[in-house]
Scaffold this active site. Structure first.
Site, PDB file in Angstrom:
ATOM      1  N   ARG A 159      47.411  26.044  41.043  1.00  0.00           N
ATOM      2  CA  ARG A 159      46.879  25.340  42.206  1.00  0.00           C
ATOM      3  C   ARG A 159      46.233  24.025  41.761  1.00  0.00           C
ATOM      4  NH1 ARG A 159      42.696  27.189  43.681  1.00  0.00           N
ATOM      5  NH2 ARG A 159      42.447  28.996  42.336  1.00  0.00           N
ATOM      6  N   HIS A 180      38.492  36.188  50.060  1.00  0.00           N
ATOM      7  CA  HIS A 180      39.293  36.281  48.830  1.00  0.00           C
ATOM      8  C   HIS A 180      38.956  37.607  48.149  1.00  0.00           C
ATOM      9  CE1 HIS A 180      40.498  34.061  44.820  1.00  0.00           C
ATOM     10  NE2 HIS A 180      41.497  34.770  45.318  1.00  0.00           N
ATOM     11  N   ASP A 233      44.254  40.547  46.913  1.00  0.00           N
ATOM     12  CA  ASP A 233      43.856  39.138  46.839  1.00  0.00           C
ATOM     13  C   ASP A 233      43.118  38.641  48.088  1.00  0.00           C
ATOM     14  OD1 ASP A 233      43.936  36.743  45.150  1.00  0.00           O
ATOM     15  OD2 ASP A 233      45.203  35.878  46.709  1.00  0.00           O
ATOM     16  N   TYR A 271      54.750  25.594  43.269  1.00  0.00           N
ATOM     17  CA  TYR A 271      54.154  26.760  42.608  1.00  0.00           C
ATOM     18  C   TYR A 271      53.096  27.460  43.455  1.00  0.00           C
ATOM     19  CZ  TYR A 271      52.897  29.708  38.645  1.00  0.00           C
ATOM     20  OH  TYR A 271      52.711  30.782  37.818  1.00  0.00           O
ATOM     21  N   ARG A 283      52.990  34.372  36.451  1.00  0.00           N
ATOM     22  CA  ARG A 283      52.767  35.343  37.535  1.00  0.00           C
ATOM     23  C   ARG A 283      54.005  36.193  37.795  1.00  0.00           C
ATOM     24  NH1 ARG A 283      47.550  34.950  40.565  1.00  0.00           N
ATOM     25  NH2 ARG A 283      46.515  33.263  39.449  1.00  0.00           N
ATOM     26  N   SER A 325      39.550  33.412  41.235  1.00  0.00           N
ATOM     27  CA  SER A 325      40.911  33.500  40.714  1.00  0.00           C
ATOM     28  C   SER A 325      40.905  33.895  39.245  1.00  0.00           C
ATOM     29  CB  SER A 325      41.609  32.152  40.875  1.00  0.00           C
ATOM     30  OG  SER A 325      41.606  31.794  42.237  1.00  0.00           O
ATOM     31  N   CYS A 371      39.970  36.646  37.847  1.00  0.00           N
ATOM     32  CA  CYS A 371      38.752  37.352  37.425  1.00  0.00           C
ATOM     33  C   CYS A 371      38.792  38.843  37.730  1.00  0.00           C
ATOM     34  CB  CYS A 371      37.530  36.718  38.056  1.00  0.00           C
ATOM     35  SG  CYS A 371      37.160  35.092  37.373  1.00  0.00           S
ATOM     36  N   LYS A 424      46.975  31.183  50.264  1.00  0.00           N
ATOM     37  CA  LYS A 424      45.659  30.557  50.291  1.00  0.00           C
ATOM     38  C   LYS A 424      45.515  29.561  51.445  1.00  0.00           C
ATOM     39  CE  LYS A 424      44.508  33.159  47.116  1.00  0.00           C
ATOM     40  NZ  LYS A 424      44.381  33.067  45.705  1.00  0.00           N
TER      41      LYS A 424
HETATM   42  P1  GTP Z   1      44.124  35.821  41.033  1.00  0.00           P
HETATM   43  O1  GTP Z   1      45.439  36.421  41.331  1.00  0.00           O
HETATM   44  O2  GTP Z   1      44.190  34.508  40.350  1.00  0.00           O
HETATM   45  O3  GTP Z   1      43.243  35.757  42.250  1.00  0.00           O
HETATM   46  O4  GTP Z   1      43.403  36.762  39.905  1.00  0.00           O
HETATM   47  P2  GTP Z   1      42.744  38.199  40.002  1.00  0.00           P
HETATM   48  O5  GTP Z   1      41.331  38.067  40.478  1.00  0.00           O
HETATM   49  O6  GTP Z   1      43.618  39.121  40.763  1.00  0.00           O
HETATM   50  O7  GTP Z   1      42.650  38.627  38.461  1.00  0.00           O
HETATM   51  P3  GTP Z   1      43.510  39.693  37.640  1.00  0.00           P
HETATM   52  O8  GTP Z   1      43.215  41.108  38.055  1.00  0.00           O
HETATM   53  O9  GTP Z   1      44.922  39.286  37.648  1.00  0.00           O
HETATM   54  O10 GTP Z   1      42.895  39.486  36.188  1.00  0.00           O
HETATM   55  C1  GTP Z   1      42.880  38.247  35.557  1.00  0.00           C
HETATM   56  C2  GTP Z   1      42.671  38.415  34.092  1.00  0.00           C
HETATM   57  O11 GTP Z   1      41.451  39.109  33.847  1.00  0.00           O
HETATM   58  C3  GTP Z   1      43.772  39.233  33.419  1.00  0.00           C
HETATM   59  O12 GTP Z   1      44.096  38.640  32.198  1.00  0.00           O
HETATM   60  C4  GTP Z   1      43.145  40.580  33.225  1.00  0.00           C
HETATM   61  O13 GTP Z   1      43.687  41.254  32.133  1.00  0.00           O
HETATM   62  C5  GTP Z   1      41.659  40.252  33.039  1.00  0.00           C
HETATM   63  N1  GTP Z   1      40.796  41.360  33.536  1.00  0.00           N
HETATM   64  C6  GTP Z   1      40.907  42.004  34.718  1.00  0.00           C
HETATM   65  N2  GTP Z   1      39.984  42.994  34.849  1.00  0.00           N
HETATM   66  C7  GTP Z   1      39.250  42.955  33.712  1.00  0.00           C
HETATM   67  C8  GTP Z   1      38.138  43.725  33.237  1.00  0.00           C
HETATM   68  O14 GTP Z   1      37.638  44.655  33.881  1.00  0.00           O
HETATM   69  N3  GTP Z   1      37.624  43.373  32.014  1.00  0.00           N
HETATM   70  C9  GTP Z   1      38.160  42.359  31.269  1.00  0.00           C
HETATM   71  N4  GTP Z   1      37.616  42.085  30.105  1.00  0.00           N
HETATM   72  N5  GTP Z   1      39.225  41.624  31.677  1.00  0.00           N
HETATM   73  C10 GTP Z   1      39.756  41.909  32.879  1.00  0.00           C
HETATM   74  C1  SPV Z   2      44.548  32.401  43.009  1.00  0.00           C
HETATM   75  O1  SPV Z   2      44.527  31.350  42.353  1.00  0.00           O
HETATM   76  O2  SPV Z   2      43.498  32.909  43.495  1.00  0.00           O
HETATM   77  C2  SPV Z   2      45.819  33.120  43.206  1.00  0.00           C
HETATM   78  C3  SPV Z   2      47.036  32.441  42.790  1.00  0.00           C
HETATM   79  O3  SPV Z   2      45.828  34.221  43.739  1.00  0.00           O
HETATM   80  S1  SPV Z   2      47.606  31.295  43.963  1.00  0.00           S
HETATM   81  O4  SPV Z   2      48.491  31.998  44.871  1.00  0.00           O
HETATM   82  O5  SPV Z   2      48.312  30.257  43.234  1.00  0.00           O
HETATM   83  O6  SPV Z   2      46.494  30.773  44.718  1.00  0.00           O
HETATM   84 MN    MN Z   3      43.707  35.065  44.126  1.00  0.00          MN
END
Ligand code: GTP
Ligand code: SPV
Ligand code: MN
Length: 612
Positions: free
Chosen positions: A82, A250, A297, A221, A391, A272, A274, A230
């Site tokens: 983004r 979110h 999400d 993308y 992704r 994002s 996290c 979003k």
């Molecule tokens: P978006 O799709 O961007 O909104 O991200 P998200 O909030 O869905 O995050 P996601 O669950 O994909 O995790 C992002 C990164 O954080 C990945 O590399 C995970 O492996 C890492 N991660 C997720 N949960 C944990 C956790 O509990 N501990 C740690 N150390 N890392 C984590």
């Molecule tokens: C985020 O950035 O929070 C995502 C990926 O879930 S995107 O769809 O690119 O916003």
């Molecule tokens: Mn997201």
């Protein structure tokens, strides 16, 4: 049926709608963008097969030998996330966009972007996609129509939204819809060969909240281009929600069942990259607990007739971060992807036609094609094989942990809301708010280190209120007031409890103090026991924090328990620095708009820090 055939293309299809405003808008955009033909998408498997085959022919997609009906692709190396600095809220008044958004006058933005759109689809097909955010049987379904010149976007929208013929039927001749215009901004001259990932160096992601319109240009993308996500479900929907008395957030949505068979639904907002998708697909580390996925999400939250807050997932697929996803961290995501029907963008490709990314397996295969399309060998390569924001895009209904109620138009009643960020220091593993207003305060000062999900520097701490900083369609101060108002007019006993969490606190060596992933259920268990009134807590300056014995650490080694204790600590010297940064953040919002209740909360926190 109305024939809309601009130009000589062989694919042009008749419009499946008699909706005059849609027909007029599509004709108007086709006049400006001059596509070769116009295809009205029906969302069918036949259409998917035709478009994915076309993408394979063009060299955009590689069909994976190792996964059924699945494709790998790499984007232009400049189009990987983004673009927050190119994202605009074009409300009539600058004031309404607030201090956290880029603002351009809507008339000026339309003038500038129209010149970019002029002829922008030359040599390409324009697809018209009808979609619905949330179940089509909802009381008040929210429809969108996306125009795009990207086949990649058209097939991704099939996964991420409810789309096609059933939605055209529901939209009928006069339903309201969010008009979503998207072009990659890469017109083709006659006989000019296409590139695998067309895009434009100049990008605009523009939102017109008053006219419920989105104009996106230059990127193909993720959230820049899949406009239901979003742009619609957060930025435009947050404005709809403000006007209609609900919340567009979110957040993931998760169903938890205790060993005693008690159900709770919870939602959690993390910025994002996290941890939302991972928590949404949690495999509990505690025996007898069950976790089921409802959304990963975005959550739309509305009060029900019983006074409880109900959550709906407006999406139908996951657009999940690949790196870090493996059988140990997220077995449900891996099992979802094994079923196929998925698109992988900017991961690496193996020699036997499968995908790979850092964290999928402990050691990489001996040879890969990396996300830039180059040869990659472990030990010799300069960078990772997969882009950090690579992704997978995959349907939610093939996730083994999906809850049957994920598609329920009524949504699920929430017991708790969690707000979390990626913070190396200061923020304890979990803290429970004292009440709704304190919880809204906690969320309003949420902060996190920036990640690769957005272009720009990674690892910088910034305030990210409710994990919505990049996704708010209006003034952040008004948004806080909306949160306070909704809670304050509700029955306090029916409201979800608000918690703050931090999986990412680190020791002096930079190692995470908390194991995270499946062990996060231990933290959720404590929260649910607080709701049920059975867990003990210390009253600290920042909220209720577990007394060490009340957090279920069964199976942890003595060292792991010490690390958990450290993750729970409230250290006043760290909070003094935090207060200074919160004050800066609030000062930037402006005292005229920042609700006084939040200023009172900040004053009360300072007072507690000084006296405990
Ligand atoms: P978006 O799709 O961007 O909104 O991200 P998200 O909030 O869905 O995050 P996601 O669950 O994909 O995790 C992002 C990164 O954080 C990945 O590399 C995970 O492996 C890492 N991660 C997720 N949960 C944990 C956790 O509990 N501990 C740690 N150390 N890392 C984590
Ligand atoms: C985020 O950035 O929070 C995502 C990926 O879930 S995107 O769809 O690119 O916003
Ligand atoms: Mn997201």
């Amino acid at each position: 049926m109305v024939e809309t055939d601009h130009g000589p293309g062989a694919e042009a299809t008749p419009a499946p709608t008699g909706h005059t405003r849609i027909l007029d808008w599509v004709a108007e955009i086709a006049d400006v963008t001059t596509p070769e033909d116009v295809v009205w998408c029906d969302g069918s498997r036949t259409e998917w097969d035709r478009l994915t085959a076309r993408l394979v022919d063009k060299g955009t997609f590689v069909a994976l030998a190792a996964k059924p009906n699945s494709f790998w692709c790499v984007s232009d190396p400049e189009d990987v996330a983004r673009v927050e600095d190119r994202t605009f809220i074009c409300s009539h008044s600058r004031r309404d966009a607030g201090p956290t958004n880029n603002w351009v006058d809507p008339v000026d933005m339309r003038t500038v972007m129209t010149e970019h759109y002029r002829g922008a689809m030359a040599g390409r097909t324009m697809y018209v996609i009808a979609f619905c955010m949330g179940p089509v049987d909802a009381d008040d379904p929210k429809y969108g129509v996306q125009i795009t010149d990207s086949e990649y976007v058209a097939v991704s929208m099939q996964i991420m939204t409810r789309s096609g013929t059933p939605v055209w039927g529901r939209i009928g001749a006069d339903a309201e819809f969010v008009a979503c215009l998207h072009s990659v901004g890469a017109p083709l001259r006659p006989r000019q060969p296409d590139v695998a990932w067309p895009c434009n160096h100049t990008k605009y992601i523009a939102h017109f909240p008053e006219s419920r319109t989105i104009w996106s240009y230059g990127s193909g993308y993720g959230g820049n281009a899949l406009l239901g996500k979003k742009c619609f479900a957060l930025r435009i929907a947050s404005v709809l929600a403000r006007d209609e008395g609900w919340l567009a957030e979110h957040m993931l949505i998760l169903k938890l069942t205790s060993p005693q068979g008690r159900n709770h639904y919870v939602a959690a907002a993390f910025p994002s990259s996290c941890g939302k998708t991972n928590l949404a697909m949690l495999e509990p580390a505690l025996a007898g607990w069950k976790a089921e996925t409802i959304g990963d999400d975005i959550a739309w939250l509305r009060f029900g007739a019983d006074g409880r807050l109900y959550a709906v997932n407006p999406e139908a697929g996951f657009f999940g971060v690949a790196p870090g996803t493996g059988t140990k961290t997220n077995p449900n995501a891996i099992a979802t992807l094994e079923q196929g029907n998925s698109i992988f963008t900017n991961t690496a490709l193996t020699d036997d036609g499968d995908v790979w990314w850092e964290g999928l397996t402990a050691t990489p295969p001996p040879h890969l094609t990396d996300w830039r399309g180059n040869d990659w060998k472990p030990g010799t390569a300069a960078g990772p094989a997969a882009h950090p924001n690579s992704r997978y895009c995959t349907p939610i209904d093939q996730c083994p942990s999906v809850a049957p109620e994920w598609d329920d138009p009524a949504g699920v009643p929430l017991s708790a809301l969690f707000f979390g960020g990626r913070r190396a220091t200061t923020i304890p593993l979990i803290a429970e708010s004292f009440d709704w207003n304190h919880g809204v305060f906690m969320a309003s000062v949420l902060s996190s280190e920036t990640t690769a999900a957005a272009a720009g520097q990674v690892g910088v701490v910034r305030r990210d209120p409710m994990a919505m900083l990049p996704f708010l369609g209006y003034h952040v101060g008004d948004y806080f007031a909306h949160w306070l108002r909704l809670g304050n007019r509700a029955d306090p006993a029916a409201l979800p409890k608000i918690f703050q969490v931090n999986w990412f606190r680190r020791d002096e060596d930079g190692q995470f103090l908390w194991p995270g992933f499946g062990d996060n259920v231990r933290v959720l268990k404590w929260a649910l026991e607080r709701i049920e009134g059975t867990a003990a807590a210390d009253t600290t300056a920042v909220g209720y924090v577990p007394v060490p014995s009340s957090l279920d650490l069964s199976g942890f080694s003595a060292a792991a328990k010490r690390r958990a204790d450290a993750a729970l600590e409230v250290r006043h010297e760290e909070w003094i620095d935090e207060i200074a940064s919160i004050e800066d953040w609030y000062a930037g919002i402006g005292s005229g708009t920042l609700p006084t209740q939040l200023c009172d909360q900040l004053a009360a926190l300072k007072n507690r820090l000084a006296h405990t």
